[in-house]
Design a protein around this motif. Structure first.
Motif, PDB file in Angstrom:
ATOM      1  N   ARG A   1     -41.591  71.364  27.385  1.00 35.51           N
ATOM      2  CA  ARG A   1     -42.682  72.323  27.155  1.00 35.51           C
ATOM      3  C   ARG A   1     -44.140  71.498  27.486  1.00 35.51           C
ATOM      4  O   ARG A   1     -44.577  71.871  28.197  1.00 35.51           O
ATOM      5  CB  ARG A   1     -42.667  72.756  25.614  1.00 35.51           C
ATOM      6  CG  ARG A   1     -41.786  73.917  25.538  1.00 35.51           C
ATOM      7  CD  ARG A   1     -41.982  74.611  24.425  1.00 35.51           C
ATOM      8  NE  ARG A   1     -40.785  74.332  23.570  1.00 35.51           N
ATOM      9  CZ  ARG A   1     -40.767  74.334  22.583  1.00 35.51           C
ATOM     10  NH1 ARG A   1     -41.771  73.981  21.660  1.00 35.51           N
ATOM     11  NH2 ARG A   1     -39.523  73.897  21.730  1.00 35.51           N
ATOM     12  N   SER A   2     -43.929  70.161  26.806  1.00 38.15           N
ATOM     13  CA  SER A   2     -45.198  69.127  27.008  1.00 38.15           C
ATOM     14  C   SER A   2     -45.467  69.228  28.747  1.00 38.15           C
ATOM     15  O   SER A   2     -46.675  69.207  29.236  1.00 38.15           O
ATOM     16  CB  SER A   2     -45.215  68.008  26.429  1.00 38.15           C
ATOM     17  OG  SER A   2     -44.950  68.243  25.007  1.00 38.15           O
ATOM     18  N   GLU A   3     -44.326  68.701  29.247  1.00 39.72           N
ATOM     19  CA  GLU A   3     -44.514  68.478  30.727  1.00 39.72           C
ATOM     20  C   GLU A   3     -44.764  69.650  31.670  1.00 39.72           C
ATOM     21  O   GLU A   3     -45.564  69.465  32.437  1.00 39.72           O
ATOM     22  CB  GLU A   3     -43.274  67.730  31.302  1.00 39.72           C
ATOM     23  CG  GLU A   3     -42.975  66.342  30.820  1.00 39.72           C
ATOM     24  CD  GLU A   3     -41.637  65.670  31.402  1.00 39.72           C
ATOM     25  OE1 GLU A   3     -41.086  66.372  31.985  1.00 39.72           O
ATOM     26  OE2 GLU A   3     -41.427  64.419  30.964  1.00 39.72           O
ATOM     27  N   MET A   4     -44.378  70.933  31.095  1.00 41.63           N
ATOM     28  CA  MET A   4     -44.567  71.900  32.067  1.00 41.63           C
ATOM     29  C   MET A   4     -46.076  72.256  31.725  1.00 41.63           C
ATOM     30  O   MET A   4     -46.800  72.502  33.082  1.00 41.63           O
ATOM     31  CB  MET A   4     -43.766  73.156  31.576  1.00 41.63           C
ATOM     32  CG  MET A   4     -42.359  73.027  32.127  1.00 41.63           C
ATOM     33  SD  MET A   4     -41.238  74.591  32.018  1.00 41.63           S
ATOM     34  CE  MET A   4     -41.236  74.899  30.233  1.00 41.63           C
TER      35      MET A   4
ATOM     36  N   GLU B   1     -51.081  63.231  22.376  1.00 38.89           N
ATOM     37  CA  GLU B   1     -50.456  64.489  22.345  1.00 38.89           C
ATOM     38  C   GLU B   1     -49.130  64.643  22.537  1.00 38.89           C
ATOM     39  O   GLU B   1     -48.811  65.406  21.819  1.00 38.89           O
ATOM     40  CB  GLU B   1     -51.351  65.341  23.799  1.00 38.89           C
ATOM     41  CG  GLU B   1     -52.551  65.502  23.751  1.00 38.89           C
ATOM     42  CD  GLU B   1     -53.115  66.360  25.149  1.00 38.89           C
ATOM     43  OE1 GLU B   1     -52.529  67.121  25.784  1.00 38.89           O
ATOM     44  OE2 GLU B   1     -54.469  66.052  25.342  1.00 38.89           O
ATOM     45  N   VAL B   2     -48.486  63.779  23.170  1.00 45.49           N
ATOM     46  CA  VAL B   2     -46.863  63.801  23.347  1.00 45.49           C
ATOM     47  C   VAL B   2     -46.346  63.385  21.864  1.00 45.49           C
ATOM     48  O   VAL B   2     -45.406  63.847  21.421  1.00 45.49           O
ATOM     49  CB  VAL B   2     -46.524  62.661  24.524  1.00 45.49           C
ATOM     50  CG1 VAL B   2     -44.972  62.615  24.165  1.00 45.49           C
ATOM     51  CG2 VAL B   2     -46.817  63.470  25.855  1.00 45.49           C
TER      52      VAL B   2
ATOM     53  N   GLU C   1     -42.366  57.076  12.037  1.00 41.55           N
ATOM     54  CA  GLU C   1     -41.834  55.967  12.715  1.00 41.55           C
ATOM     55  C   GLU C   1     -40.898  56.514  14.091  1.00 41.55           C
ATOM     56  O   GLU C   1     -40.934  55.824  15.161  1.00 41.55           O
ATOM     57  CB  GLU C   1     -41.054  55.088  12.000  1.00 41.55           C
ATOM     58  CG  GLU C   1     -41.633  54.267  11.009  1.00 41.55           C
ATOM     59  CD  GLU C   1     -40.871  53.644   9.813  1.00 41.55           C
ATOM     60  OE1 GLU C   1     -41.220  52.390   9.580  1.00 41.55           O
ATOM     61  OE2 GLU C   1     -39.879  54.429   9.392  1.00 41.55           O
ATOM     62  N   TRP C   2     -40.222  57.429  13.813  1.00 37.17           N
ATOM     63  CA  TRP C   2     -39.360  57.763  15.045  1.00 37.17           C
ATOM     64  C   TRP C   2     -40.134  58.585  16.134  1.00 37.17           C
ATOM     65  O   TRP C   2     -39.944  58.298  17.256  1.00 37.17           O
ATOM     66  CB  TRP C   2     -38.298  59.055  14.616  1.00 37.17           C
ATOM     67  CG  TRP C   2     -36.922  58.326  13.995  1.00 37.17           C
ATOM     68  CD1 TRP C   2     -36.569  58.453  12.755  1.00 37.17           C
ATOM     69  CD2 TRP C   2     -36.088  57.518  14.719  1.00 37.17           C
ATOM     70  NE1 TRP C   2     -35.645  57.480  12.425  1.00 37.17           N
ATOM     71  CE2 TRP C   2     -35.175  56.884  13.601  1.00 37.17           C
ATOM     72  CE3 TRP C   2     -36.020  57.135  15.856  1.00 37.17           C
ATOM     73  CZ2 TRP C   2     -34.406  56.089  13.971  1.00 37.17           C
ATOM     74  CZ3 TRP C   2     -35.104  56.012  16.155  1.00 37.17           C
ATOM     75  CH2 TRP C   2     -34.135  55.556  15.453  1.00 37.17           C
ATOM     76  N   ALA C   3     -41.483  59.112  15.366  1.00 39.18           N
ATOM     77  CA  ALA C   3     -42.327  59.502  16.827  1.00 39.18           C
ATOM     78  C   ALA C   3     -42.904  58.574  17.595  1.00 39.18           C
ATOM     79  O   ALA C   3     -42.933  58.597  18.776  1.00 39.18           O
ATOM     80  CB  ALA C   3     -43.243  60.519  16.034  1.00 39.18           C
ATOM     81  N   ASP C   4     -43.147  57.357  16.764  1.00 39.06           N
ATOM     82  CA  ASP C   4     -43.723  56.320  17.672  1.00 39.06           C
ATOM     83  C   ASP C   4     -42.679  55.901  18.511  1.00 39.06           C
ATOM     84  O   ASP C   4     -42.991  55.292  19.709  1.00 39.06           O
ATOM     85  CB  ASP C   4     -44.305  55.088  16.504  1.00 39.06           C
ATOM     86  CG  ASP C   4     -45.639  55.717  15.962  1.00 39.06           C
ATOM     87  OD1 ASP C   4     -46.084  56.289  16.292  1.00 39.06           O
ATOM     88  OD2 ASP C   4     -45.717  54.911  14.867  1.00 39.06           O
ATOM     89  N   ILE C   5     -41.543  55.561  17.857  1.00 41.18           N
ATOM     90  CA  ILE C   5     -40.496  54.829  18.748  1.00 41.18           C
ATOM     91  C   ILE C   5     -39.898  55.695  20.006  1.00 41.18           C
ATOM     92  O   ILE C   5     -39.989  55.128  21.044  1.00 41.18           O
ATOM     93  CB  ILE C   5     -38.960  54.677  17.840  1.00 41.18           C
ATOM     94  CG1 ILE C   5     -39.326  53.663  16.945  1.00 41.18           C
ATOM     95  CG2 ILE C   5     -37.950  54.309  18.647  1.00 41.18           C
ATOM     96  CD1 ILE C   5     -38.474  53.450  15.721  1.00 41.18           C
ATOM     97  N   ILE C   6     -39.820  56.954  19.852  1.00 42.54           N
ATOM     98  CA  ILE C   6     -39.540  57.864  20.830  1.00 42.54           C
ATOM     99  C   ILE C   6     -40.730  57.990  21.969  1.00 42.54           C
ATOM    100  O   ILE C   6     -40.444  57.862  23.122  1.00 42.54           O
ATOM    101  CB  ILE C   6     -39.305  59.255  20.443  1.00 42.54           C
ATOM    102  CG1 ILE C   6     -37.942  58.981  19.743  1.00 42.54           C
ATOM    103  CG2 ILE C   6     -38.833  60.154  21.740  1.00 42.54           C
ATOM    104  CD1 ILE C   6     -37.639  60.279  18.894  1.00 42.54           C
ATOM    105  N   THR C   7     -41.784  58.020  21.470  1.00 41.20           N
ATOM    106  CA  THR C   7     -43.075  57.990  22.337  1.00 41.20           C
ATOM    107  C   THR C   7     -43.190  56.878  23.303  1.00 41.20           C
ATOM    108  O   THR C   7     -43.457  56.686  24.562  1.00 41.20           O
ATOM    109  CB  THR C   7     -44.413  58.257  21.512  1.00 41.20           C
ATOM    110  OG1 THR C   7     -44.130  59.656  20.857  1.00 41.20           O
ATOM    111  CG2 THR C   7     -45.534  58.305  22.379  1.00 41.20           C
TER     112      THR C   7
END
Length: 108
Positions: A67-70, A35-36, A11-17
């Motif tokens: 790291r993802s953005e880089m 991916e994010v 749930e937190w991954a969904d909220i933050i994404t």
């Protein structure tokens, strides 16, 4: 932080994404969103596993966003400033230099 007690890591991954994607420019493709979310889920799980306090919890999430953005060499999104466990919301803030938000594809 009580976040891990109020909502699951998924749930937190969904909220933050969702909060991240709302302010990221250029907008993320569905594949990049997936991916994010995957890297955010891993960060949330790790933070919960070590019972990280609030500030460290956010730092862990923000490090994986860095790291993802880089690796994308394109998107520039906000960073997690805080979460509201009761409301289930993530507060995102844009990074900036000289008071101006960073832009995608390098440069101010």
């Amino acid at each position: 932080m009580s976040a891990q007690r109020t909502r699951s890591a998924d749930e937190w991954a969904d909220i933050i994404t969702e909060a991240y994607a709302a302010k990221t420019r250029p907008p993320l493709t569905p594949q990049l969103l997936t991916e994010v979310r995957a890297v955010l889920l891993e960060a949330v799980r790790e933070a919960e596993a070590v019972h990280a306090p609030g500030a460290e919890w956010c730092e862990r999430v923000n490090l994986v966003l860095d790291r993802s953005e880089m690796s994308l060499h394109a998107a520039v999104g906000p960073r997690l400033a805080a979460i509201d466990p009761d409301a289930g919301k993530a507060e995102m803030v844009h990074r900036s230099e000289a008071g101006r938000p960073l832009r995608a594809f390098g440069g101010q």
